[in-house]
Motif scaffolding. Structure first.
Motif, PDB file in Angstrom:
ATOM      1  N   ASP A 163       0.682  -5.591  -2.893  1.00 28.70           N
ATOM      2  CA  ASP A 163       0.983  -4.298  -3.519  1.00 28.70           C
ATOM      3  C   ASP A 163       2.211  -4.395  -4.421  1.00 28.70           C
ATOM      4  O   ASP A 163       2.253  -3.791  -5.499  1.00 28.70           O
ATOM      5  CB  ASP A 163       1.209  -3.217  -2.454  1.00 28.70           C
ATOM      6  N   GLU A 164       3.220  -5.164  -3.979  1.00 31.20           N
ATOM      7  CA  GLU A 164       4.428  -5.336  -4.792  1.00 31.20           C
ATOM      8  C   GLU A 164       4.125  -6.120  -6.071  1.00 31.20           C
ATOM      9  O   GLU A 164       4.664  -5.817  -7.142  1.00 31.20           O
ATOM     10  CB  GLU A 164       5.524  -6.039  -3.983  1.00 31.20           C
ATOM     11  N   ARG A 215       2.460  -3.869  -8.422  1.00 29.34           N
ATOM     12  CA  ARG A 215       3.467  -2.993  -9.035  1.00 29.34           C
ATOM     13  C   ARG A 215       4.157  -3.685 -10.212  1.00 29.34           C
ATOM     14  O   ARG A 215       4.409  -3.070 -11.250  1.00 29.34           O
ATOM     15  CB  ARG A 215       4.479  -2.577  -7.971  1.00 29.34           C
TER      16      ARG A 215
END
Length: 163
Positions: free
Chosen positions: A22-23, A26
């Motif tokens: 997820d990071e 991002r």
């Protein structure tokens, strides 16, 4: 009745890995690549560096099954990152990058290097690095496969034998 899914030794590991993905997503979104999944980066980089490959060649190069790679290629093609053309024989397809993927391939290679450096940094902060955990698990599984471990326990479980 007891719900066995309330216990999971792996859930925390999957949660950490999912959070890392997820990071990375991002980072992509912040840099104008919102529709790229982090799990697609290796294939884009590999095709950028080595050129077009058949699905089978690409699968071997990233240590995946042909079936899994076929599904991944289909999803990446639908998203506009890859294109396919007939391969050297009637049953194969050649996979290549679209211009959209070519434009970001160098950025993805930079992100890959930054991610690897960040993992090295993270591992220095913890007492038992994840790469060592993976190596130790692989060694234990070489001694007895996960399949055999599960089958052994199921053989002793009356609920498995019923039915």
């Amino acid at each position: 009745m007891h719900d066995p899914t309330e216990e999971s030794r792996w859930r925390p590991v999957f949660r950490v890995l999912s959070g890392i993905d997820d990071e990375i997503a991002r980072v992509y979104a912040e840099n104008g690549i919102p529709d790229l999944k982090p799990t697609w980066a290796m294939e884009i980089i590999r095709l950028h560096v080595r050129g077009p490959m058949t699905i089978a060649e690409l699968a071997r190069s990233v240590e995946r099954t042909h079936s899994a790679m076929s599904q991944k290629v289909a999803a990446m093609r639908a998203a506009g990152w890859l294109e396919t053309s007939p391969g050297p024989d009637a049953r194969s397809k050649k996979v290549s990058l679209t211009p959209k993927a070519e434009r970001i391939a160098a950025k993805l290679a930079a992100e890959w290097r930054a991610t690897e450096a960040s993992i090295t940094e993270l591992e220095a902060e913890i007492p038992y690095p994840l790469t060592r955990v993976a190596d130790d698990i692989a060694a234990a599984l070489a001694r007895q496969s996960f399949h055999d471990r599960i089958a052994e326990k199921l053989a002793r479980d009356p609920a498995w034998a019923d039915g």
